[in-house]
Design a protein around this motif. Structure first.
Motif, short mmCIF file in Angstrom:
data_model
loop_
_atom_site.label_atom_id
_atom_site.label_comp_id
_atom_site.label_asym_id
_atom_site.label_seq_id
_atom_site.Cartn_x
_atom_site.Cartn_y
_atom_site.Cartn_z
N PRO A 4 43.75 39.66 37.52
CA PRO A 4 42.62 40.02 38.38
C PRO A 4 42.05 41.37 37.96
O PRO A 4 42.75 42.18 37.36
CB PRO A 4 43.24 40.08 39.77
CG PRO A 4 44.67 40.38 39.53
CD PRO A 4 45.02 39.75 38.22
N VAL A 8 41.13 44.97 42.91
CA VAL A 8 40.85 43.82 43.76
C VAL A 8 41.85 43.78 44.92
O VAL A 8 43.01 44.14 44.76
CB VAL A 8 40.90 42.49 42.95
CG1 VAL A 8 42.31 42.15 42.53
CG2 VAL A 8 40.30 41.36 43.73
N VAL A 10 44.21 41.88 47.48
CA VAL A 10 44.99 40.64 47.42
C VAL A 10 45.57 40.37 48.80
O VAL A 10 46.22 41.24 49.38
CB VAL A 10 46.14 40.75 46.39
CG1 VAL A 10 46.96 39.48 46.35
CG2 VAL A 10 45.60 41.08 45.01
N LEU A 43 41.17 38.33 46.51
CA LEU A 43 41.97 37.22 46.01
C LEU A 43 42.92 36.78 47.13
O LEU A 43 43.56 37.61 47.75
CB LEU A 43 42.75 37.67 44.79
CG LEU A 43 43.41 36.59 43.96
CD1 LEU A 43 43.38 36.99 42.50
CD2 LEU A 43 44.82 36.33 44.40
N LEU A 56 45.90 30.34 44.18
CA LEU A 56 45.12 31.56 44.31
C LEU A 56 43.65 31.20 44.35
O LEU A 56 43.16 30.44 43.52
CB LEU A 56 45.37 32.49 43.12
CG LEU A 56 46.82 32.86 42.84
CD1 LEU A 56 46.92 33.65 41.54
CD2 LEU A 56 47.39 33.65 43.99
N TRP A 58 39.77 32.84 44.45
CA TRP A 58 39.06 34.09 44.15
C TRP A 58 37.61 33.79 43.83
O TRP A 58 37.30 32.88 43.06
CB TRP A 58 39.74 34.78 42.97
CG TRP A 58 39.08 36.02 42.49
CD1 TRP A 58 38.73 37.11 43.23
CD2 TRP A 58 38.70 36.32 41.15
NE1 TRP A 58 38.16 38.06 42.43
CE2 TRP A 58 38.13 37.60 41.14
CE3 TRP A 58 38.80 35.62 39.96
CZ2 TRP A 58 37.65 38.20 40.00
CZ3 TRP A 58 38.32 36.22 38.81
CH2 TRP A 58 37.76 37.50 38.83
N ASP A 60 34.51 35.20 41.95
CA ASP A 60 34.28 36.18 40.88
C ASP A 60 32.85 36.70 40.82
O ASP A 60 32.49 37.42 39.90
CB ASP A 60 34.68 35.60 39.53
CG ASP A 60 33.79 34.48 39.07
OD1 ASP A 60 32.90 34.04 39.83
OD2 ASP A 60 33.98 34.01 37.92
N CYS A 65 36.98 30.41 42.07
CA CYS A 65 38.01 30.02 41.11
C CYS A 65 39.27 29.64 41.87
O CYS A 65 39.63 30.30 42.84
CB CYS A 65 38.35 31.19 40.18
SG CYS A 65 36.95 31.87 39.29
#
Length: 115
Positions: A4, A8, A10, A43, A56, A58, A60, A65
């Protein structure tokens, strides 16, 4: 694994998640259960019932994703909490995905003397 970007946020969804969910279902969990914007650049990590699979999610900036990892042996170390979510650093996420206990990593001792 593709790492990542630095800085970011998480979020781990505590508890069990139905791993049949795809991008849309996990994005809805992030929004409704975790009270976070799934398109804000954070994320989100979700773990299945048996603990050997993690997904996961995310965004972007161009699209959503979805990454998944399944351990052949063992399980991912996951927190137990009443809040429903836990924040991790990207370094802790890397340890988690490697199967390392990210909660209490061993630090290397600082040398006392040079040479």
């Amino acid at each position: 694994m593709i790492g990542p970007p630095s800085g970011v946020r998480v979020w781990l969804a505590c508890g069990r998640t139905d791993m049949r969910k795809g991008m849309d279902g996990l994005a809805m969990l992030a929004q409704q259960v975790l009270n976070e914007d799934p398109f804000g650049g954070a994320l989100f990590a979700f773990r299945g019932r048996r603990g050997g699979l993690v997904k996961l999610l995310w965004y972007d900036g161009q699209g959503v994703c979805l990454f998944s990892k399944r351990l052949e042996r063992g399980h991912f170390v996951w927190p137990v909490t009443d809040t429903g979510r836990v924040s991790l650093t990207p370094a802790q996420l890397s340890m988690l995905l490697e199967g390392i206990d990210w909660r209490m990593p061993r630090r290397v001792q600082r040398p006392e003397l040079a040479g």
